[in-house]
Write a protein that holds these residues in place. Sequence first.
Motif, PDB file in Angstrom:
ATOM      1  N   ARG A   1       4.201  57.985  68.617  1.00 37.08           N
ATOM      2  CA  ARG A   1       3.599  57.960  69.944  1.00 37.08           C
ATOM      3  C   ARG A   1       2.635  56.786  70.070  1.00 37.08           C
ATOM      4  O   ARG A   1       2.600  56.103  71.086  1.00 37.08           O
ATOM      5  CB  ARG A   1       2.869  59.281  70.218  1.00 37.08           C
ATOM      6  N   GLN A   2       1.879  56.539  69.029  1.00 37.81           N
ATOM      7  CA  GLN A   2       0.926  55.435  69.051  1.00 37.81           C
ATOM      8  C   GLN A   2       1.623  54.080  69.108  1.00 37.81           C
ATOM      9  O   GLN A   2       1.065  53.122  69.618  1.00 37.81           O
ATOM     10  CB  GLN A   2      -0.004  55.509  67.838  1.00 37.81           C
ATOM     11  N   LEU A   3       2.844  54.032  68.579  1.00 38.07           N
ATOM     12  CA  LEU A   3       3.617  52.799  68.649  1.00 38.07           C
ATOM     13  C   LEU A   3       3.894  52.456  70.107  1.00 38.07           C
ATOM     14  O   LEU A   3       3.940  51.295  70.492  1.00 38.07           O
ATOM     15  CB  LEU A   3       4.936  52.951  67.869  1.00 38.07           C
ATOM     16  N   GLY A   4       4.012  53.486  70.920  1.00 38.19           N
ATOM     17  CA  GLY A   4       4.173  53.305  72.361  1.00 38.19           C
ATOM     18  C   GLY A   4       5.584  52.903  72.759  1.00 38.19           C
ATOM     19  O   GLY A   4       6.434  52.629  71.930  1.00 38.19           O
ATOM     20  N   TRP A   5       5.787  52.897  74.066  1.00 40.11           N
ATOM     21  CA  TRP A   5       7.105  52.570  74.604  1.00 40.11           C
ATOM     22  C   TRP A   5       7.095  51.245  75.354  1.00 40.11           C
ATOM     23  O   TRP A   5       8.108  50.800  75.851  1.00 40.11           O
ATOM     24  CB  TRP A   5       7.584  53.685  75.525  1.00 40.11           C
ATOM     25  N   GLY A   6       5.928  50.604  75.438  1.00 42.61           N
ATOM     26  CA  GLY A   6       5.852  49.318  76.118  1.00 42.61           C
ATOM     27  C   GLY A   6       6.626  48.259  75.338  1.00 42.61           C
ATOM     28  O   GLY A   6       6.576  48.209  74.118  1.00 42.61           O
ATOM     29  N   LYS A   7       7.333  47.436  76.060  1.00 36.43           N
ATOM     30  CA  LYS A   7       8.138  46.401  75.420  1.00 36.43           C
ATOM     31  C   LYS A   7       7.244  45.248  74.963  1.00 36.43           C
ATOM     32  O   LYS A   7       6.463  44.725  75.750  1.00 36.43           O
ATOM     33  CB  LYS A   7       9.184  45.878  76.406  1.00 36.43           C
ATOM     34  N   PRO A   8       7.363  44.872  73.683  1.00 40.18           N
ATOM     35  CA  PRO A   8       6.595  43.714  73.203  1.00 40.18           C
ATOM     36  C   PRO A   8       6.965  42.450  73.975  1.00 40.18           C
ATOM     37  O   PRO A   8       8.053  42.333  74.538  1.00 40.18           O
ATOM     38  CB  PRO A   8       7.011  43.599  71.729  1.00 40.18           C
ATOM     39  N   ALA A   9       6.055  41.487  73.949  1.00 41.30           N
ATOM     40  CA  ALA A   9       6.199  40.286  74.762  1.00 41.30           C
ATOM     41  C   ALA A   9       7.251  39.302  74.251  1.00 41.30           C
ATOM     42  O   ALA A   9       7.797  38.529  75.032  1.00 41.30           O
ATOM     43  CB  ALA A   9       4.848  39.569  74.868  1.00 41.30           C
ATOM     44  N   ASP A  10       7.544  39.321  72.936  1.00 41.32           N
ATOM     45  CA  ASP A  10       8.481  38.329  72.407  1.00 41.32           C
ATOM     46  C   ASP A  10       9.525  38.981  71.499  1.00 41.32           C
ATOM     47  O   ASP A  10       9.450  40.166  71.188  1.00 41.32           O
ATOM     48  CB  ASP A  10       7.734  37.221  71.660  1.00 41.32           C
ATOM     49  N   GLU A  11      10.499  38.194  71.087  1.00 39.37           N
ATOM     50  CA  GLU A  11      11.594  38.682  70.242  1.00 39.37           C
ATOM     51  C   GLU A  11      11.084  39.221  68.912  1.00 39.37           C
ATOM     52  O   GLU A  11      11.552  40.251  68.435  1.00 39.37           O
ATOM     53  CB  GLU A  11      12.617  37.555  69.989  1.00 39.37           C
ATOM     54  N   LYS A  12      10.155  38.509  68.318  1.00 35.08           N
ATOM     55  CA  LYS A  12       9.616  38.927  67.018  1.00 35.08           C
ATOM     56  C   LYS A  12       8.928  40.288  67.133  1.00 35.08           C
ATOM     57  O   LYS A  12       9.087  41.156  66.270  1.00 35.08           O
ATOM     58  CB  LYS A  12       8.649  37.867  66.500  1.00 35.08           C
ATOM     59  N   GLY A  13       8.177  40.467  68.211  1.00 37.12           N
ATOM     60  CA  GLY A  13       7.508  41.743  68.447  1.00 37.12           C
ATOM     61  C   GLY A  13       8.504  42.870  68.680  1.00 37.12           C
ATOM     62  O   GLY A  13       8.314  43.986  68.194  1.00 37.12           O
ATOM     63  N   CYS A  14       9.582  42.573  69.419  1.00 37.58           N
ATOM     64  CA  CYS A  14      10.624  43.573  69.662  1.00 37.58           C
ATOM     65  C   CYS A  14      11.295  43.981  68.353  1.00 37.58           C
ATOM     66  O   CYS A  14      11.511  45.174  68.101  1.00 37.58           O
ATOM     67  CB  CYS A  14      11.671  43.035  70.638  1.00 37.58           C
ATOM     68  N   GLU A  15      11.608  42.996  67.535  1.00 38.12           N
ATOM     69  CA  GLU A  15      12.255  43.294  66.253  1.00 38.12           C
ATOM     70  C   GLU A  15      11.339  44.139  65.380  1.00 38.12           C
ATOM     71  O   GLU A  15      11.784  45.116  64.759  1.00 38.12           O
ATOM     72  CB  GLU A  15      12.621  42.004  65.530  1.00 38.12           C
ATOM     73  N   LYS A  16      10.076  43.805  65.346  1.00 35.17           N
ATOM     74  CA  LYS A  16       9.112  44.565  64.544  1.00 35.17           C
ATOM     75  C   LYS A  16       9.034  46.012  65.040  1.00 35.17           C
ATOM     76  O   LYS A  16       9.018  46.960  64.236  1.00 35.17           O
ATOM     77  CB  LYS A  16       7.735  43.902  64.610  1.00 35.17           C
ATOM     78  N   ALA A  17       8.984  46.205  66.351  1.00 36.15           N
ATOM     79  CA  ALA A  17       8.914  47.554  66.926  1.00 36.15           C
ATOM     80  C   ALA A  17      10.170  48.361  66.593  1.00 36.15           C
ATOM     81  O   ALA A  17      10.082  49.546  66.268  1.00 36.15           O
ATOM     82  CB  ALA A  17       8.708  47.472  68.435  1.00 36.15           C
ATOM     83  N   ILE A  18      11.325  47.703  66.678  1.00 36.26           N
ATOM     84  CA  ILE A  18      12.590  48.389  66.352  1.00 36.26           C
ATOM     85  C   ILE A  18      12.576  48.828  64.901  1.00 36.26           C
ATOM     86  O   ILE A  18      12.928  49.968  64.572  1.00 36.26           O
ATOM     87  CB  ILE A  18      13.790  47.474  66.637  1.00 36.26           C
ATOM     88  N   ARG A  19      12.202  47.936  64.021  1.00 41.18           N
ATOM     89  CA  ARG A  19      12.179  48.266  62.580  1.00 41.18           C
ATOM     90  C   ARG A  19      11.168  49.373  62.284  1.00 41.18           C
ATOM     91  O   ARG A  19      11.423  50.242  61.457  1.00 41.18           O
ATOM     92  CB  ARG A  19      11.898  47.022  61.756  1.00 41.18           C
ATOM     93  N   GLN A  20      10.051  49.367  62.978  1.00 39.19           N
ATOM     94  CA  GLN A  20       9.054  50.421  62.764  1.00 39.19           C
ATOM     95  C   GLN A  20       9.574  51.769  63.253  1.00 39.19           C
ATOM     96  O   GLN A  20       9.405  52.792  62.595  1.00 39.19           O
ATOM     97  CB  GLN A  20       7.739  50.083  63.473  1.00 39.19           C
ATOM     98  N   ARG A  21      10.226  51.766  64.403  1.00 41.60           N
ATOM     99  CA  ARG A  21      10.824  53.018  64.907  1.00 41.60           C
ATOM    100  C   ARG A  21      11.861  53.556  63.925  1.00 41.60           C
ATOM    101  O   ARG A  21      11.919  54.759  63.659  1.00 41.60           O
ATOM    102  CB  ARG A  21      11.479  52.802  66.269  1.00 41.60           C
ATOM    103  N   ASP A  22      12.699  52.658  63.407  1.00 46.66           N
ATOM    104  CA  ASP A  22      13.701  53.073  62.422  1.00 46.66           C
ATOM    105  C   ASP A  22      13.026  53.671  61.182  1.00 46.66           C
ATOM    106  O   ASP A  22      13.492  54.673  60.632  1.00 46.66           O
ATOM    107  CB  ASP A  22      14.588  51.893  62.010  1.00 46.66           C
ATOM    108  N   GLU A  23      11.945  53.065  60.753  1.00 45.67           N
ATOM    109  CA  GLU A  23      11.242  53.561  59.573  1.00 45.67           C
ATOM    110  C   GLU A  23      10.669  54.957  59.835  1.00 45.67           C
ATOM    111  O   GLU A  23      10.723  55.835  58.969  1.00 45.67           O
ATOM    112  CB  GLU A  23      10.137  52.594  59.151  1.00 45.67           C
ATOM    113  N   TYR A  24      10.139  55.181  61.023  1.00 45.64           N
ATOM    114  CA  TYR A  24       9.637  56.514  61.359  1.00 45.64           C
ATOM    115  C   TYR A  24      10.778  57.539  61.384  1.00 45.64           C
ATOM    116  O   TYR A  24      10.626  58.663  60.909  1.00 45.64           O
ATOM    117  CB  TYR A  24       8.905  56.511  62.701  1.00 45.64           C
ATOM    118  N   ASP A  25      11.915  57.154  61.945  1.00 45.90           N
ATOM    119  CA  ASP A  25      13.071  58.056  61.963  1.00 45.90           C
ATOM    120  C   ASP A  25      13.502  58.406  60.539  1.00 45.90           C
ATOM    121  O   ASP A  25      13.803  59.567  60.240  1.00 45.90           O
ATOM    122  CB  ASP A  25      14.247  57.420  62.710  1.00 45.90           C
TER     123      ASP A  25
END
Length: 174
Positions: free
Chosen positions: A86-110
């Motif tokens: 939840r703290q990771l949030g659902w807002g889209k990061p501003a750049d590709e690198k941020g998006c990739e990091k968010a995706i990888r973090q979500r996968d790690e939580y799953d």
Amino acid sequence: MPSWQVSIKMKKRLTAILFAVALTMTVTAQNFNPQQPQKFSPEKFQADLEQFITKEACLTPREAAKFFPIYKEMQAKQRAVYERQRQLGWGKPADEKGCEKAIRQRDEYDLELKRIQQTYHNKFLSVISASKLYDVLKAEDRFHRQMLRGWNNPAAGAQMMRGWNHQRNRNGNK
């Protein structure tokens, strides 16, 4: 499949379970009075869940006494991961690198949630049979689905819960 990859089906299931837990934690369908809405009670929700699981999986009092402390321990660990998600949030990061990091973090939580689940399934198997654990898992999913169905109409959700149990008992189905 490498351990870091999560199948689409598993992600969908985890997402559905997370959604179900989140919604059921905010609303309870039982004892609804439209003139006087009831506040959500985590204690009542947990008691209703435990009662439903105990009945649906035919747990003996001794099995339930051994199972539910371990189950509550698992839930606490899962809640900690849900909070980090939840703290990771659902807002889209501003750049590709941020998006990739968010995706990888979500996968790690799953994956962390799946590891918790697997660890606790092994613990459960030390106190109840595999057959009863299977019934527990089905009952937990059924409870959350029924609570979700009552989201738009809590009185109907409570009625469905009673009707489902009555129909199952009448038909002798599990």
